[in-house]
Design a protein around this motif. Structure first.
Motif, PDB file in Angstrom:
ATOM      1  N   UNK A 707       0.834  -1.211   0.000  1.00 53.24           N
ATOM      2  CA  UNK A 707       0.000   0.000   0.000  1.00 53.24           C
ATOM      3  C   UNK A 707       0.861   1.250   0.000  1.00 53.24           C
ATOM      4  N   UNK A 708       1.936   1.253   0.775  1.00 55.33           N
ATOM      5  CA  UNK A 708       2.836   2.414   0.826  1.00 55.33           C
ATOM      6  C   UNK A 708       3.536   2.602  -0.519  1.00 55.33           C
ATOM      7  N   UNK A 709       3.975   1.506  -1.122  1.00 55.12           N
ATOM      8  CA  UNK A 709       4.633   1.608  -2.425  1.00 55.12           C
ATOM      9  C   UNK A 709       3.680   2.168  -3.483  1.00 55.12           C
ATOM     10  N   UNK A 710       2.430   1.720  -3.452  1.00 55.38           N
ATOM     11  CA  UNK A 710       1.441   2.194  -4.426  1.00 55.38           C
ATOM     12  C   UNK A 710       1.170   3.689  -4.248  1.00 55.38           C
ATOM     13  N   UNK A 711       1.210   4.174  -3.000  1.00 50.17           N
ATOM     14  CA  UNK A 711       0.930   5.581  -2.706  1.00 50.17           C
ATOM     15  C   UNK A 711       2.035   6.494  -3.240  1.00 50.17           C
ATOM     16  N   UNK A 712       3.302   6.049  -3.184  1.00 42.82           N
ATOM     17  CA  UNK A 712       4.432   6.897  -3.577  1.00 42.82           C
ATOM     18  C   UNK A 712       5.015   6.527  -4.952  1.00 42.82           C
ATOM     19  N   UNK A 713       4.452   5.549  -5.642  1.00 44.89           N
ATOM     20  CA  UNK A 713       5.073   5.046  -6.861  1.00 44.89           C
ATOM     21  C   UNK A 713       5.086   6.083  -7.979  1.00 44.89           C
ATOM     22  N   UNK A 714       4.084   6.951  -8.030  1.00 43.50           N
ATOM     23  CA  UNK A 714       3.979   7.903  -9.140  1.00 43.50           C
ATOM     24  C   UNK A 714       5.075   8.961  -9.096  1.00 43.50           C
ATOM     25  N   UNK A 715       5.772   9.090  -7.943  1.00 45.16           N
ATOM     26  CA  UNK A 715       6.817  10.110  -7.840  1.00 45.16           C
ATOM     27  C   UNK A 715       8.090   9.700  -8.560  1.00 45.16           C
ATOM     28  N   UNK A 716       8.457   8.421  -8.462  1.00 45.06           N
ATOM     29  CA  UNK A 716       9.696   7.935  -9.054  1.00 45.06           C
ATOM     30  C   UNK A 716      10.063   6.580  -8.488  1.00 45.06           C
ATOM     31  N   UNK A 717      11.288   6.167  -8.777  1.00 45.47           N
ATOM     32  CA  UNK A 717      11.744   4.828  -8.365  1.00 45.47           C
ATOM     33  C   UNK A 717      11.912   4.766  -6.853  1.00 45.47           C
ATOM     34  N   UNK A 718      11.402   3.692  -6.282  1.00 50.53           N
ATOM     35  CA  UNK A 718      11.516   3.446  -4.835  1.00 50.53           C
ATOM     36  C   UNK A 718      12.532   2.336  -4.629  1.00 50.53           C
ATOM     37  N   UNK A 719      13.465   2.573  -3.711  1.00 53.59           N
ATOM     38  CA  UNK A 719      14.477   1.559  -3.421  1.00 53.59           C
ATOM     39  C   UNK A 719      13.898   0.477  -2.516  1.00 53.59           C
ATOM     40  N   UNK A 720      13.338   0.874  -1.393  1.00 57.29           N
ATOM     41  CA  UNK A 720      12.745  -0.099  -0.467  1.00 57.29           C
ATOM     42  C   UNK A 720      11.805   0.607   0.489  1.00 57.29           C
ATOM     43  N   UNK A 721      10.855  -0.170   1.043  1.00 56.60           N
ATOM     44  CA  UNK A 721       9.909   0.310   2.060  1.00 56.60           C
ATOM     45  C   UNK A 721      10.001  -0.621   3.254  1.00 56.60           C
ATOM     46  N   UNK A 722      10.039  -0.054   4.429  1.00 50.24           N
ATOM     47  CA  UNK A 722      10.166  -0.866   5.644  1.00 50.24           C
ATOM     48  C   UNK A 722       9.174  -0.369   6.670  1.00 50.24           C
ATOM     49  N   UNK A 723       8.315  -1.259   7.173  1.00 53.32           N
ATOM     50  CA  UNK A 723       7.348  -0.945   8.233  1.00 53.32           C
ATOM     51  C   UNK A 723       7.832  -1.604   9.520  1.00 53.32           C
ATOM     52  N   UNK A 724       7.971  -0.814  10.580  1.00 55.47           N
ATOM     53  CA  UNK A 724       8.468  -1.343  11.860  1.00 55.47           C
ATOM     54  C   UNK A 724       7.444  -2.305  12.441  1.00 55.47           C
ATOM     55  N   UNK A 725       7.931  -3.490  12.850  1.00 54.03           N
ATOM     56  CA  UNK A 725       7.058  -4.526  13.405  1.00 54.03           C
ATOM     57  C   UNK A 725       7.728  -5.171  14.599  1.00 54.03           C
ATOM     58  N   UNK A 726       6.922  -5.805  15.410  1.00 54.86           N
ATOM     59  CA  UNK A 726       7.440  -6.605  16.512  1.00 54.86           C
ATOM     60  C   UNK A 726       6.665  -7.919  16.573  1.00 54.86           C
ATOM     61  N   UNK A 727       7.281  -8.922  17.191  1.00 57.57           N
ATOM     62  CA  UNK A 727       6.675 -10.251  17.239  1.00 57.57           C
ATOM     63  C   UNK A 727       5.469 -10.270  18.180  1.00 57.57           C
ATOM     64  N   UNK A 728       4.413 -10.932  17.730  1.00 55.27           N
ATOM     65  CA  UNK A 728       3.202 -11.060  18.534  1.00 55.27           C
ATOM     66  C   UNK A 728       3.472 -12.011  19.693  1.00 55.27           C
ATOM     67  N   UNK A 729       3.308 -11.571  20.965  1.00 51.84           N
ATOM     68  CA  UNK A 729       3.608 -12.472  22.095  1.00 51.84           C
ATOM     69  C   UNK A 729       2.681 -13.682  22.158  1.00 51.84           C
ATOM     70  N   UNK A 730       1.451 -13.546  21.672  1.00 51.62           N
ATOM     71  CA  UNK A 730       0.512 -14.670  21.703  1.00 51.62           C
ATOM     72  C   UNK A 730       0.804 -15.675  20.582  1.00 51.62           C
ATOM     73  N   UNK A 731       1.178 -15.173  19.408  1.00 52.35           N
ATOM     74  CA  UNK A 731       1.517 -16.043  18.277  1.00 52.35           C
ATOM     75  C   UNK A 731       2.875 -15.603  17.732  1.00 52.35           C
ATOM     76  N   UNK A 732       3.964 -16.258  18.144  1.00 50.07           N
ATOM     77  CA  UNK A 732       5.310 -15.789  17.786  1.00 50.07           C
ATOM     78  C   UNK A 732       5.589 -15.793  16.286  1.00 50.07           C
ATOM     79  N   UNK A 733       4.809 -16.494  15.503  1.00 47.91           N
ATOM     80  CA  UNK A 733       5.058 -16.532  14.066  1.00 47.91           C
ATOM     81  C   UNK A 733       4.492 -15.305  13.342  1.00 47.91           C
ATOM     82  N   UNK A 734       3.651 -14.531  14.021  1.00 47.53           N
ATOM     83  CA  UNK A 734       3.059 -13.329  13.436  1.00 47.53           C
ATOM     84  C   UNK A 734       3.753 -12.085  13.965  1.00 47.53           C
ATOM     85  N   UNK A 735       3.675 -10.998  13.185  1.00 43.91           N
ATOM     86  CA  UNK A 735       4.270  -9.721  13.573  1.00 43.91           C
ATOM     87  C   UNK A 735       3.192  -8.648  13.535  1.00 43.91           C
TER      88      UNK A 735
END
Length: 930
Positions: A707-735
């Motif tokens: 979604x973030x890439x789609x929002x900024x794509x019309x401006x020019x080339x994007x190198x990378x997008x990173x969303x800060x996440x942390x591990x879910x304590x109830x389900x460690x496989x999810x973030x």
């Protein structure tokens, strides 16, 4: 659920018949027919399949069908402990209504018995307390008088009988004591009453004593009152004698005897016949069980007598051969049980249930799962693989290791193993969830795993001051052995290269390295020799079915059965490696090139491969250590069974469609081709410029990277997008998202435009605030990285960029290496700008006369060619030489002009307008200045 239950089966059906019937619908992993304790078939069974689809197919096929003359019902099994399980009605089922009522009644009876026992114990404690109080005041005459006055059984003339002077009573008491305490328990004849061993002799001696005492009293001239008192005194003496006799009997029963158990004793054998059998020995005791026949027990007082008695082993009683066994230790346990000793009772119970005791002891020694993170599992189907188990346990957290032992004879798994989690809490969650669940048609049984016994050398710290530098280095290498280091697979040591060249040319290493007669230097000879050996090795590996592309690609996943042994001593043979690696299990294949410096060893089982890797890494082989590494996954083109291996990276060719069905599919194919052929940005493969990262604040927690890439794509080339996440304590496989992130563009101008014009624009309903960030993001564009790698290997012309040239290498040595593959047009190695030094900058450009020569040199030297110990890194040059020089001049001029203006501004405090600097110089003038 891959486990089914089959009800209403015929009474005389066999397991083999059921396997034959139900095996038609899939692979059976478990089949259990249920019987009563008496051996009567309960007419139902459980069938386990390897997958849930097979179990459902069996239910649909066999439910309400007939087997022989019985219509069977086939249902899916309920999970262990599930509330959906129907109520059992059979009298043999433990959870049936009738058995539950019986169990409840038995529990009530036990509770009542325990309550009565407790009340009895309290009454006994109360009586003991009264006895203690009475014993404390037994010598008090006033208290005795009080008891006599309140005695309900006393007669009215009791006081008259007891009227006597204190002195007479004292004399009578002394006479009674003299009569009771006859020394040594002797009678008038002077014979000791305790001298005999048998009970009958003791009783006769006691009768004689009584008769003698009564005779003495009759002859004495005493009054009637004294005679009555003297008759009352022996009553207490009799009680004392009785207690004494019981004590002697108890002492005899507690006597530790050396016991022999006699087996195969005839049916009507009597005690006297056993005594006669052992003559002249005299056994102390002989026990013949009354209800059980066929054996007896014979006890001896000394071990010496028992040893003599054992000599009669395999003799005959009444024409029947008997056999002896030492029963001394077991007899002690039996006596301890009779005496009521709790410790002996526990020992006897454990002796009766040796297997259960062993399991309880082993479980008591296990570590808590919350500390070790290790689980022991069993009751596996023999078709289970390590990958399936790893996939099952990784649902609850990252798994460090899965061990699945394999039988060395049958080459099948043993049905049990261990799994170790990185975090103990994940192991605890898996244990609570998976224990008793269905897996491949069997009920999985989990237990706490025993922690691995560590070798004392493993506890050594590499920072220990007592260790030498060499020991610290070896310890560090050993600990990091199994990490994917990513060494050069085709690396050859200089010594190995010299030995191989000397062997090929049938000369000595000295002649190979000697440059006194002229010619190229020793470094050039070794570099070209290594190149030739590597070419031959690659050709050999391809013929043996090794996929060389797997070593060039970045290894995402390593194989768990193929070990790569590198930097072996020259001329190593397969017969030398086989006995070393085959100690840990059967080897599938060993691929060793003729040079004998690199080998691929494939094991049949992953567990055996891990054991070999741990034991042999950095161990001494000939005169050098063994450098081991896990090979990349899918390194061979065929498996051990001969099946072709298709790598995931290689796209499978799509089958051509028939011309009849081309109407609509052709339109879809054209649309897909258009999507695939969308023009990519020119700077897609370029590295991002500095100051191109922006901080995104107030992101929606549901916002994803696309979604973030789609929002900024019309401006020019994007190198990378990173969303800060942390591990879910109830389900460690999810973030879970933290509500902020970063975006990095390729160009600084695009980032500046986004910062000004897209401030507080909405993404998923949230106004997002943009701020400049100094953070450098790691690229997540794996496809772009692969494209850049491919572009470096794609030929663009005749010029090659050579990096990592050693600083001690001369221009002549670099030229000698490259001219061996064709005629050179030019060789340029830029030098450092420092005055007084003529050292080069570590890279250069090689230009060939033809593309074929350039390609041949690139393919030969880019594999693994070392000059003075440094590997030459080759890339195709993107531009021509003249353009490269022009770009270098422009960049240098721009930087020089900026630095000059900055220093001038710092020197002058007054502001000024630089007219000459603001005027853009022509390109020709710039070239003249340079």
């Amino acid at each position: 659920m891959s486990r089914i239950i089959v009800k209403q089966l015929p009474k005389h059906i066999t397991e083999d018949k059921l396997r034959q019937i139900f095996g038609a619908q899939g692979t059976i992993t478990d089949l259990q027919l249920k019987y009563t304790p008496d051996g009567k078939f309960r007419q139902f069974c459980f069938v386990g399949y390897s997958s849930e689809e097979e179990a459902q197919a069996a239910i649909r096929h066999f439910n309400n069908t007939c087997i022989q003359t019985s219509r069977v019902r086939v249902e899916s099994c309920a999970a262990l402990g599930s509330e959906e399980k129907p109520q059992s009605w059979s009298k043999y089922a433990k959870d049936s209504k009738k058995n539950l009522e019986k169990l409840k009644a038995r529990e009530e009876e036990e509770a009542a018995a325990a309550k009565g026992k407790e009340a009895k114990k309290k009454g006994k404690e109360k009586a003991d307390k009264v006895e203690k109080i009475l014993g404390r005041h037994k010598d008090d005459p006033e208290f005795q008088e009080f008891l006599q006055a309140h005695d309900k059984s006393r007669t009215l003339w009791g006081n008259d009988l007891g009227v006597k002077s204190g002195q007479e009573e004292q004399e009578d008491g002394e006479d009674a004591e003299d009569q009771e305490d006859t020394p040594g328990g002797r009678d008038d004849s002077g014979v000791d009453a305790d001298a005999g061993d048998e009970d009958g002799q003791e009783e006769e001696a006691e009768d004689d004593d009584d008769e003698a005492d009564t005779g003495k009293l009759a002859e004495k001239p005493i009054s009637d009152l004294e005679y009555m008192k003297s008759l009352m005194a022996p009553a207490s003496g009799d009680a004392a004698k009785k207690t004494k006799s019981t004590k002697t009997k108890a002492d005899k029963s507690n006597l530790e005897l050396f016991t022999i158990k006699i087996h195969n004793v005839p049916y009507n054998t009597k005690r006297q016949e056993v005594l006669k059998f052992f003559k002249p020995l005299k056994p102390y005791s002989v026990r013949l069980p009354s209800k059980v026949h066929g054996f007896c027990y014979v006890g001896f007082k000394t071990e010496k007598d028992m040893a003599k008695g054992m000599l009669k082993n395999k003799s005959f009683i009444k024409g029947k051969q008997v056999f002896f066994s030492d029963f001394t230790e077991k007899n002690k346990v039996t006596k301890a049980i009779k005496s009521g000793e709790s410790s002996a009772e526990g020992a006897a119970a454990d002796a009766g249930n040796a297997k259960w005791k062993h399991q309880q002891d082993s479980l008591s020694k296990e570590d808590d799962i919350s500390e070790s993170g290790r689980i022991f599992f069993r009751n596996l189907a023999y078709t289970t693989t390590e990958e399936e188990l790893r996939k099952l346990f990784e649902q609850y957290g990252p798994v460090v290791e899965v061990n699945l032992p394999v039988d060395k004879l049958t080459r099948k798994i043993k049905g049990f193993g261990t799994v170790t989690y990185m975090m103990p809490e994940h192991a605890l969650k898996a244990f609570n969830t998976l224990d008793g669940t269905d897996f491949h048609g069997r009920l999985l049984h989990l237990l706490p795993g025993k922690d691995i016994e560590k070798n004392p050398q493993d506890d050594l710290d590499e920072n220990d001051a007592s260790l030498s530098f060499k020991e610290k280095k070896a310890l560090k290498l050993k600990k990091n052995a199994q990490k994917p280091i990513g060494w050069n697979t085709l690396f050859l040591g200089a010594n190995a290269v010299a030995e191989i060249l000397a062997k090929q040319f049938k000369t000595s290493k000295e002649r190979i390295l000697d440059t006194s007669e002229g010619g190229s230097s020793a470094a050039v000879r070794l570099a070209l020799g290594e190149t030739q050996i590597v070419i031959e090795m690659k050709r050999f590996l391809e013929e043996e079915g090794v996929r060389l592309n797997a070593f060039d690609e970045p290894a995402k996943k390593r194989s768990n059965t193929v070990i790569l042994a590198k930097n072996l001593p020259a001329a190593t043979e397969t017969s030398e490696l086989t006995p070393i690696f085959s100690r840990f299990g059967p080897i599938g294949r060993i691929v060793l090139p003729p040079s004998g410096v690199t080998a691929l060893i494939e094991y049949c089982d992953p567990l055996e491969a891990r054991q070999a890797f741990k034991k042999l890494a950095y161990s001494k082989f000939k005169n050098a250590p063994l450098y081991l590494e896990w090979a990349p996954e899918q390194v061979f083109t065929k498996t051990l069974s001969g099946e072709p291996v298709v790598p995931k990276s290689e796209a499978e060719p799509k089958p051509k469609e028939e011309p009849k069905q081309k109407a609509q599919p052709e339109v879809k194919a054209v649309e897909e081709e258009k999507k695939e052929e969308e023009p990519r940005a020119e700077d897609a493969d370029d590295e991002p410029e500095p100051n191109t990262t922006l901080f995104l604040r107030n992101l929606n927690f549901k916002t994803v990277q696309e979604t973030v890439e789609k929002h900024f794509r019309h401006l020019g080339s994007i190198h990378t997008v990173e969303i800060a996440k942390r591990r879910d304590p109830e389900n460690p496989r999810n973030f879970n998202s933290l509500g902020y992130g970063f975006i990095q563009f390729k160009k600084a101008s695009v980032a500046e435009h986004a910062l000004k014009n897209l401030q507080l624009t909405h993404i998923d309903g949230n106004p997002v605030e943009l701020k400049r960030s100094d953070r450098v993001l790691k690229t997540q564009d794996n496809d772009g990285a692969q494209r850049r790698l491919a572009s470096q290997k794609k030929q663009t012309g005749t010029k090659i960029l050579v990096r990592n040239i050693p600083f001690q290498a001369q221009y002549r040595e670099v030229r000698d290496i490259f001219k061996a593959f064709g005629e050179l047009r030019s060789l340029r190695i830029p030098k450092k700008a420092t005055t007084g030094e003529e050292a080069h900058r570590g890279f250069g450009f090689v230009d060939y006369m033809s593309k074929a020569e350039a390609k041949r040199a690139f393919e030969a030297l880019s594999a693994s060619t070392h000059l003075y110990g440094r590997r030459l890194v080759l890339e195709w040059s993107a531009n021509d030489d003249g353009q490269d020089v022009e770009e270098l001049r422009k960049r240098t001029a721009a930087k020089f002009g900026e630095s000059q203006s900055v220093t001038a501004a710092k020197r002058s405090r007054k502001s000024f307008f630089d007219v000459e600097g603001s005027v853009q110089p022509n390109q020709e003038d710039d070239e003249e200045e340079q």
